[in-house]
Motif scaffolding. Structure first.
Motif, PDB file in Angstrom:
ATOM      1  N   LYS A  65       4.115   4.102  -5.809  1.00 35.12           N
ATOM      2  CA  LYS A  65       4.465   2.688  -5.724  1.00 35.12           C
ATOM      3  C   LYS A  65       5.043   2.196  -7.047  1.00 35.12           C
ATOM      4  O   LYS A  65       4.926   2.851  -8.085  1.00 35.12           O
ATOM      5  CB  LYS A  65       3.243   1.845  -5.354  1.00 35.12           C
ATOM      6  CG  LYS A  65       2.101   1.925  -6.364  1.00 35.12           C
ATOM      7  CD  LYS A  65       0.887   1.161  -5.882  1.00 35.12           C
ATOM      8  CE  LYS A  65      -0.270   1.281  -6.878  1.00 35.12           C
ATOM      9  NZ  LYS A  65      -1.468   0.567  -6.406  1.00 35.12           N
ATOM     10  N   THR A 113       6.645  -0.553   1.949  1.00 39.44           N
ATOM     11  CA  THR A 113       5.832  -1.684   2.374  1.00 39.44           C
ATOM     12  C   THR A 113       5.488  -2.487   1.128  1.00 39.44           C
ATOM     13  O   THR A 113       5.267  -1.914   0.056  1.00 39.44           O
ATOM     14  CB  THR A 113       4.541  -1.244   3.073  1.00 39.44           C
ATOM     15  OG1 THR A 113       3.788  -0.388   2.186  1.00 39.44           O
ATOM     16  CG2 THR A 113       4.844  -0.478   4.348  1.00 39.44           C
ATOM     17  N   ILE A 114       5.451  -3.788   1.255  1.00 42.64           N
ATOM     18  CA  ILE A 114       5.118  -4.657   0.129  1.00 42.64           C
ATOM     19  C   ILE A 114       3.672  -5.089   0.269  1.00 42.64           C
ATOM     20  O   ILE A 114       3.245  -5.573   1.320  1.00 42.64           O
ATOM     21  CB  ILE A 114       6.037  -5.892   0.094  1.00 42.64           C
ATOM     22  CG1 ILE A 114       7.506  -5.454   0.095  1.00 42.64           C
ATOM     23  CG2 ILE A 114       5.729  -6.740  -1.126  1.00 42.64           C
ATOM     24  CD1 ILE A 114       7.888  -4.592  -1.078  1.00 42.64           C
ATOM     25  N   SER A 115       2.908  -4.889  -0.781  1.00 43.50           N
ATOM     26  CA  SER A 115       1.482  -5.219  -0.708  1.00 43.50           C
ATOM     27  C   SER A 115       0.985  -5.741  -2.031  1.00 43.50           C
ATOM     28  O   SER A 115       1.603  -5.535  -3.081  1.00 43.50           O
ATOM     29  CB  SER A 115       0.669  -3.983  -0.297  1.00 43.50           C
ATOM     30  OG  SER A 115       0.713  -3.006  -1.323  1.00 43.50           O
ATOM     31  N   ASN A 116      -0.155  -6.419  -1.971  1.00 48.24           N
ATOM     32  CA  ASN A 116      -0.870  -6.826  -3.173  1.00 48.24           C
ATOM     33  C   ASN A 116      -2.078  -5.920  -3.312  1.00 48.24           C
ATOM     34  O   ASN A 116      -2.974  -5.931  -2.464  1.00 48.24           O
ATOM     35  CB  ASN A 116      -1.335  -8.285  -3.060  1.00 48.24           C
ATOM     36  CG  ASN A 116      -0.179  -9.260  -3.262  1.00 48.24           C
ATOM     37  OD1 ASN A 116       0.567  -9.140  -4.225  1.00 48.24           O
ATOM     38  ND2 ASN A 116      -0.041 -10.208  -2.344  1.00 48.24           N
ATOM     39  N   THR A 117      -2.103  -5.110  -4.349  1.00 46.64           N
ATOM     40  CA  THR A 117      -3.180  -4.154  -4.567  1.00 46.64           C
ATOM     41  C   THR A 117      -4.035  -4.587  -5.739  1.00 46.64           C
ATOM     42  O   THR A 117      -3.515  -5.023  -6.768  1.00 46.64           O
ATOM     43  CB  THR A 117      -2.606  -2.750  -4.851  1.00 46.64           C
ATOM     44  OG1 THR A 117      -1.713  -2.394  -3.788  1.00 46.64           O
ATOM     45  CG2 THR A 117      -3.718  -1.717  -4.959  1.00 46.64           C
ATOM     46  N   LYS A 123       3.249  -8.327  -6.615  1.00 51.80           N
ATOM     47  CA  LYS A 123       3.481  -7.491  -5.441  1.00 51.80           C
ATOM     48  C   LYS A 123       3.956  -6.100  -5.847  1.00 51.80           C
ATOM     49  O   LYS A 123       4.617  -5.932  -6.852  1.00 51.80           O
ATOM     50  CB  LYS A 123       4.509  -8.158  -4.527  1.00 51.80           C
ATOM     51  CG  LYS A 123       4.045  -9.475  -3.914  1.00 51.80           C
ATOM     52  CD  LYS A 123       5.085 -10.027  -2.977  1.00 51.80           C
ATOM     53  CE  LYS A 123       4.625 -11.346  -2.357  1.00 51.80           C
ATOM     54  NZ  LYS A 123       3.422 -11.151  -1.533  1.00 51.80           N
ATOM     55  N   THR A 124       3.602  -5.110  -5.023  1.00 54.17           N
ATOM     56  CA  THR A 124       4.028  -3.741  -5.283  1.00 54.17           C
ATOM     57  C   THR A 124       4.759  -3.189  -4.072  1.00 54.17           C
ATOM     58  O   THR A 124       4.451  -3.535  -2.928  1.00 54.17           O
ATOM     59  CB  THR A 124       2.825  -2.837  -5.604  1.00 54.17           C
ATOM     60  OG1 THR A 124       1.877  -2.899  -4.531  1.00 54.17           O
ATOM     61  CG2 THR A 124       2.150  -3.269  -6.888  1.00 54.17           C
ATOM     62  N   VAL A 156       5.324   0.019  -1.969  1.00 45.97           N
ATOM     63  CA  VAL A 156       4.659   1.295  -1.720  1.00 45.97           C
ATOM     64  C   VAL A 156       5.502   2.133  -0.776  1.00 45.97           C
ATOM     65  O   VAL A 156       5.944   1.652   0.277  1.00 45.97           O
ATOM     66  CB  VAL A 156       3.255   1.066  -1.104  1.00 45.97           C
ATOM     67  CG1 VAL A 156       2.541   2.402  -0.918  1.00 45.97           C
ATOM     68  CG2 VAL A 156       2.435   0.138  -1.982  1.00 45.97           C
ATOM     69  N   LYS A 175       6.284   4.461   2.102  1.00 44.31           N
ATOM     70  CA  LYS A 175       5.595   4.779   3.346  1.00 44.31           C
ATOM     71  C   LYS A 175       5.361   6.279   3.460  1.00 44.31           C
ATOM     72  O   LYS A 175       6.151   7.085   2.948  1.00 44.31           O
ATOM     73  CB  LYS A 175       6.402   4.282   4.548  1.00 44.31           C
ATOM     74  CG  LYS A 175       6.531   2.770   4.636  1.00 44.31           C
ATOM     75  CD  LYS A 175       7.368   2.358   5.843  1.00 44.31           C
ATOM     76  CE  LYS A 175       7.494   0.852   5.940  1.00 44.31           C
ATOM     77  NZ  LYS A 175       8.339   0.441   7.098  1.00 44.31           N
TER      78      LYS A 175
END
Length: 298
Positions: free
Chosen positions: A208, A257-261, A267-268, A270, A272
């Protein structure tokens, strides 16, 4: 430290620690007093004398000098001749062996990279990390991967070092871009490609970064070893990064995929799982593979 299967320098260390402990007691010095005379951290000295930490040769020289040990002169000469050598050096894979771990050479060549350049870049990243870690250990603090920095920052550091290494060993095909700029590697000379972006991940996590953008990518995954020795399982994590997988291929915007980890800033993006599998495997070190079943790599 167990005496069996020791390297020659480790055998010297065992003997030196025994002699240093005897000489310190003979002189009536406390560990704190010896640390002051040797001008090293008292906690680090305590670990050395307990056989828990292997000192740099320069540190051994200072201890020997402080205790009037006769071998100090010979140690000093060895330290000068091998200034970059350390008894705590991580056991790394030789380049000749790494080259046997390279796959899909045609993918590397299409990206204007070589197996030798890739392996040298990995070795370069490892060696810089090891050099920093040695200085941290000598100062009596944790290694980078042992808590000195957050793992997210550690991953970014490894990615930056890999970018520098790939540029360095690209035979003039690439140059490193500025910090936080896309892509990490810019084409140089007559290279007609648009550049390469690098994304990192720990163990078998999905790589990511902070951008989801179509282009040519290198993904790298690493594990945390104990001086180069790896045992599977999060409970067995060490404090030293060792790269086990490198993949290369083109990714599209929809491959992320955009996510908050937790632990990440903002936002990151990632990669797939299916996109990662589609990328070409160009390097695989089975000794560091964090998965029990790695038959799909062979």
């Amino acid at each position: 430290m167990k005496s069996e299967n020791l390297r020659p320098e480790q055998e010297f260390l065992v003997a030196f620690v025994k002699l240093a402990n005897v000489r310190r007691k003979d002189k009536g010095l406390t560990q704190e007093a010896l640390a002051s005379l040797a001008e090293i951290d008292s906690r680090h000295l305590q670990k050395i004398l307990a056989g828990e930490v292997e000192p740099l040769l320069s540190t051994a020289v200072r201890i020997a000098n402080a205790l009037d040990i006769d071998v100090a002169k010979s140690l000093d000469n060895q330290a000068k001749n091998e200034a970059n050598f350390s008894l705590t050096s991580t056991q790394r894979t030789e380049i000749s062996t790494m080259l046997k771990m390279v796959h899909n050479v045609e993918a590397l060549e299409a990206a204007r990279l070589t197996p030798e350049g890739l392996c040298n870049a990995i070795s370069y990243a490892h060696s810089v990390i090891d050099s920093i870690d040695l200085r941290l250990v000598e100062a009596g603090v944790e290694k980078l991967g042992g808590g000195m920095v957050e793992l997210a920052n550690y991953s970014s550091m490894i990615g930056n070092l890999m970018a520098a290494g790939l540029a360095k060993f690209s035979n003039g095909e690439y140059k490193q871009n500025g910090p936080h700029k896309y892509p990490d590697l810019l084409p140089d000379g007559v290279n007609p490609l648009d550049g390469i972006e690098i994304k990192m991940a720990l163990e078998n996590n999905k790589p990511k970064g902070h951008l989801a953008k179509a282009g040519l990518y290198i993904t790298l995954r690493y594990v945390l070893t104990n001086n180069g020795r790896y045992i599977q399982g999060k409970e067995n994590r060490g404090d030293t990064a060792s790269i086990w997988e490198v993949r290369l291929g083109h990714l599209l915007n929809e491959d992320f995929t955009i996510s908050n980890t937790d632990g990440d800033s903002g936002k990151t993006a990632v990669v797939k799982a299916e996109a990662l599998k589609r990328m070409k495997l160009v390097y695989f070190n089975r000794d560091y593979c964090p998965m029990k079943d790695y038959s799909s790599y062979l």
